[in-house]
Design an enzyme around this catalytic site. Structure first.
Site, PDB file in Angstrom:
ATOM      1  N   SER A   1      -6.450   1.406   1.865  1.00 46.85           N
ATOM      2  CA  SER A   1      -6.425   2.846   2.005  1.00 46.85           C
ATOM      3  C   SER A   1      -6.944   3.247   3.344  1.00 46.85           C
ATOM      4  CB  SER A   1      -7.092   3.444   0.940  1.00 46.85           C
ATOM      5  OG  SER A   1      -6.477   3.332  -0.395  1.00 46.85           O
TER       6      SER A   1
ATOM      7  N   GLU B   1      -1.169   2.830  -2.879  1.00 48.48           N
ATOM      8  CA  GLU B   1      -1.006   2.420  -4.226  1.00 48.48           C
ATOM      9  C   GLU B   1       0.352   2.000  -4.945  1.00 48.48           C
ATOM     10  OE1 GLU B   1      -3.883   1.932  -5.472  1.00 48.48           O
ATOM     11  OE2 GLU B   1      -5.241   3.510  -4.867  1.00 48.48           O
ATOM     12  N   ALA B   2       0.953   1.234  -3.905  1.00 44.77           N
ATOM     13  CA  ALA B   2       2.330   1.143  -3.958  1.00 44.77           C
ATOM     14  C   ALA B   2       2.604   0.102  -5.224  1.00 44.77           C
ATOM     15  CB  ALA B   2       3.073   0.369  -2.685  1.00 44.77           C
ATOM     16  N   GLN B   3       1.781  -0.624  -5.563  1.00 44.40           N
ATOM     17  CA  GLN B   3       1.760  -1.493  -6.908  1.00 44.40           C
ATOM     18  C   GLN B   3       2.289  -0.726  -7.996  1.00 44.40           C
ATOM     19  OE1 GLN B   3      -1.224  -0.821  -5.199  1.00 44.40           O
ATOM     20  NE2 GLN B   3      -2.542  -0.207  -7.098  1.00 44.40           N
TER      21      GLN B   3
HETATM   22  N1  LIG Z   1     -20.672   1.932   2.880  1.00 43.48           N
HETATM   23  C1  LIG Z   1     -19.928   1.402   3.671  1.00 43.48           C
HETATM   24  N2  LIG Z   1     -20.014   0.995   4.940  1.00 43.48           N
HETATM   25  C2  LIG Z   1     -19.103   0.192   5.761  1.00 43.48           C
HETATM   26  N3  LIG Z   1     -17.738  -0.118   5.041  1.00 43.48           N
HETATM   27  C3  LIG Z   1     -17.545   0.222   3.698  1.00 43.48           C
HETATM   28  C4  LIG Z   1     -18.699   0.997   2.989  1.00 43.48           C
HETATM   29  N4  LIG Z   1     -17.890   1.241   1.640  1.00 43.48           N
HETATM   30  C5  LIG Z   1     -16.681   0.598   1.668  1.00 43.48           C
HETATM   31  N5  LIG Z   1     -16.610   0.031   2.945  1.00 43.48           N
HETATM   32  C6  LIG Z   1     -15.705  -0.760   3.529  1.00 43.48           C
HETATM   33  O1  LIG Z   1     -14.419   0.025   2.878  1.00 43.48           O
HETATM   34  C7  LIG Z   1     -13.604  -1.034   2.149  1.00 43.48           C
HETATM   35  C8  LIG Z   1     -12.653  -0.580   1.072  1.00 43.48           C
HETATM   36  O2  LIG Z   1     -11.950   0.205   1.758  1.00 43.48           O
HETATM   37  P1  LIG Z   1     -10.452   1.234   0.771  1.00 43.48           P
HETATM   38  O3  LIG Z   1      -9.721   1.499   2.006  1.00 43.48           O
HETATM   39  O4  LIG Z   1     -11.099   1.931  -0.022  1.00 43.48           O
HETATM   40  O5  LIG Z   1     -10.010  -0.129   0.107  1.00 43.48           O
HETATM   41  P2  LIG Z   1      -8.751  -0.481  -0.708  1.00 43.48           P
HETATM   42  O6  LIG Z   1      -7.819   0.754  -0.352  1.00 43.48           O
HETATM   43  O7  LIG Z   1      -8.135  -1.845  -0.362  1.00 43.48           O
HETATM   44  O8  LIG Z   1      -9.037  -0.674  -2.050  1.00 43.48           O
HETATM   45  C9  LIG Z   1     -14.477  -2.201   1.839  1.00 43.48           C
HETATM   46  O9  LIG Z   1     -13.970  -3.493   2.046  1.00 43.48           O
HETATM   47  C10 LIG Z   1     -15.329  -2.379   3.029  1.00 43.48           C
HETATM   48  O10 LIG Z   1     -14.964  -2.979   3.925  1.00 43.48           O
HETATM   49  C1  LIG Z   2      -6.407  -5.139 -10.675  1.00 45.66           C
HETATM   50  C2  LIG Z   2      -5.912  -4.068 -11.119  1.00 45.66           C
HETATM   51  C3  LIG Z   2      -6.045  -2.693 -10.629  1.00 45.66           C
HETATM   52  N1  LIG Z   2      -5.560  -1.625 -11.333  1.00 45.66           N
HETATM   53  C4  LIG Z   2      -5.837  -0.238 -10.663  1.00 45.66           C
HETATM   54  C5  LIG Z   2      -7.269  -0.133 -10.139  1.00 45.66           C
HETATM   55  C6  LIG Z   2      -7.076   0.999  -9.162  1.00 45.66           C
HETATM   56  O1  LIG Z   2      -7.096   2.492  -9.438  1.00 45.66           O
HETATM   57  C7  LIG Z   2      -6.069   0.394  -8.473  1.00 45.66           C
HETATM   58  C8  LIG Z   2      -6.232  -0.324  -7.171  1.00 45.66           C
HETATM   59  O2  LIG Z   2      -6.768   0.562  -6.138  1.00 45.66           O
HETATM   60  P1  LIG Z   2      -7.525  -0.007  -4.766  1.00 45.66           P
HETATM   61  O3  LIG Z   2      -7.523   1.311  -4.029  1.00 45.66           O
HETATM   62  O4  LIG Z   2      -6.734  -1.229  -4.550  1.00 45.66           O
HETATM   63  O5  LIG Z   2      -8.795  -0.413  -5.328  1.00 45.66           O
HETATM   64  O6  LIG Z   2      -5.308  -0.272  -9.474  1.00 45.66           O
HETATM   65  C9  LIG Z   2      -4.841  -1.464 -12.396  1.00 45.66           C
HETATM   66  O7  LIG Z   2      -4.372  -0.355 -12.759  1.00 45.66           O
HETATM   67  N2  LIG Z   2      -4.530  -2.845 -12.908  1.00 45.66           N
HETATM   68  C10 LIG Z   2      -4.854  -3.967 -12.384  1.00 45.66           C
HETATM   69  O8  LIG Z   2      -4.597  -4.938 -12.908  1.00 45.66           O
END
Ligand SMILES: Nc1ncnc2c1ncn2[C@@H]1O[C@H](COP(=O)(O)OP(=O)(O)O)[C@@H](O)[C@H]1O
Ligand SMILES: Cc1cn([C@H]2C[C@H](O)[C@@H](COP(=O)(O)O)O2)c(=O)[nH]c1=O
EC number: 2.7.1.21
Length: 230
Positions: free
Chosen positions: A16, A87-89
């Site tokens: 994200s 959240e394309a999954q």
């Molecule tokens: N307090 C923080 N300081 C620095 N980086 C952070 C912090 N909290 C989260 N992150 C970074 O943000 C990433 C998560 O970002 P996010 O876009 O929310 O992930 P995703 O969408 O893949 O679930 C973590 O892997 C880390 O690199």
């Molecule tokens: C593994 C897994 C994840 N989810 C949900 C949990 C979160 O709401 C999203 C993933 O968000 P992120 O930004 O990539 O952290 O997916 C789910 O519903 N089912 C699963 O198995």
């Protein structure tokens, strides 16, 4: 040539954040994007990153038609230079087909972001379709790490702190949230062994994982007999 790009990775690897950065860089150059998401943790119509950034987005709920929505928007004189779908999954395979049509027929870049596999390490239907249709699949460079230090490649779900491998595919949640249903990223080895950080900590304190001699000594102590080696 416009492209359908799938940025994929585990939970918490920065997807994200990258979506927001792509949006920022393009809008800074005067381009106008259309941002979509589905079931973001921050609530309906939001695209949020754990770094604290959040932006408004169009909620692409079940049955939402990306192609029809964009055609209607453009026909009304609206502008759209590129599309972001977070959240394309959670999207249905038909919705991914619509995104591919947006690339081919409306000639717009589409950047989709999502996790590939669920907590059972099975493909989400939307992610499967993205792997099938995308011009490019990009694995994020920032590595989320397993508690052991290896690259995290799998998502685990915990219920009451215990890793589970059965349940509904979709349960919105977060890592490190302390909720009843939580998530943790693991390497494949520890996902297969169902070994989360908490299980590993508990095992480290258990006599079962002591070196053989020590474990025998402990067992002998418990049963009041001496070991063969002592
Ligand atoms: N307090 C923080 N300081 C620095 N980086 C952070 C912090 N909290 C989260 N992150 C970074 O943000 C990433 C998560 O970002 P996010 O876009 O929310 O992930 P995703 O969408 O893949 O679930 C973590 O892997 C880390 O690199
Ligand atoms: C593994 C897994 C994840 N989810 C949900 C949990 C979160 O709401 C999203 C993933 O968000 P992120 O930004 O990539 O952290 O997916 C789910 O519903 N089912 C699963 O198995």
């Amino acid at each position: 040539m416009p492209e359908l790009v799938f940025f994929s990775g585990t939970m918490d690897c920065g997807k994200s954040t990258l979506a927001l950065q792509i949006e920022h860089n393009r809008s800074a150059r005067g381009l106008q994007g259309m941002i979509f998401t589905r079931d973001d943790r921050a609530g309906e119509g939001k695209l949020s990153s754990r770094l604290g950034l959040v932006t408004d987005a169009v909620e692409a709920a079940e049955g939402f038609d990306f192609y029809a929505y964009l055609v209607a928007h453009l026909s009304r004189g609206g502008r759209c230079d590129y599309v972001i779908a977070d959240e394309a999954q959670f999207l249905a395979p038909e919705q991914i087909d619509q995104l591919a049509r947006v690339v081919d027929d409306l000639e717009l870049d589409v950047f989709a972001f999502g996790i590939t596999t669920d907590f059972r390490s099975k493909l989400f239907p939307g992610s499967q379709r993205l792997v099938e249709l995308a011009d490019r699949v990009e694995v994020l460079q920032v590595e989320a790490l397993c508690w052991c230090g290896a690259r995290a490649t799998h998502n685990a779900r915990t219920v009451g702190g215990v890793m589970v491998v059965e349940g509904a595919q979709v349960v919105v949640g977060d890592v490190n949230a302390g909720d009843e249903v939580g998530y943790e990223v693991l390497c494949r080895r520890h996902h297969r062994r169902r070994m989360t950080a908490a299980t590993a900590r508990a095992a480290a304190l258990s006599p079962d994982v002591l070196p053989v001699e020590d474990a025998e000594t402990v067992r002998a102590g418990l049963s009041g007999r001496s070991t063969a080696r002592s």
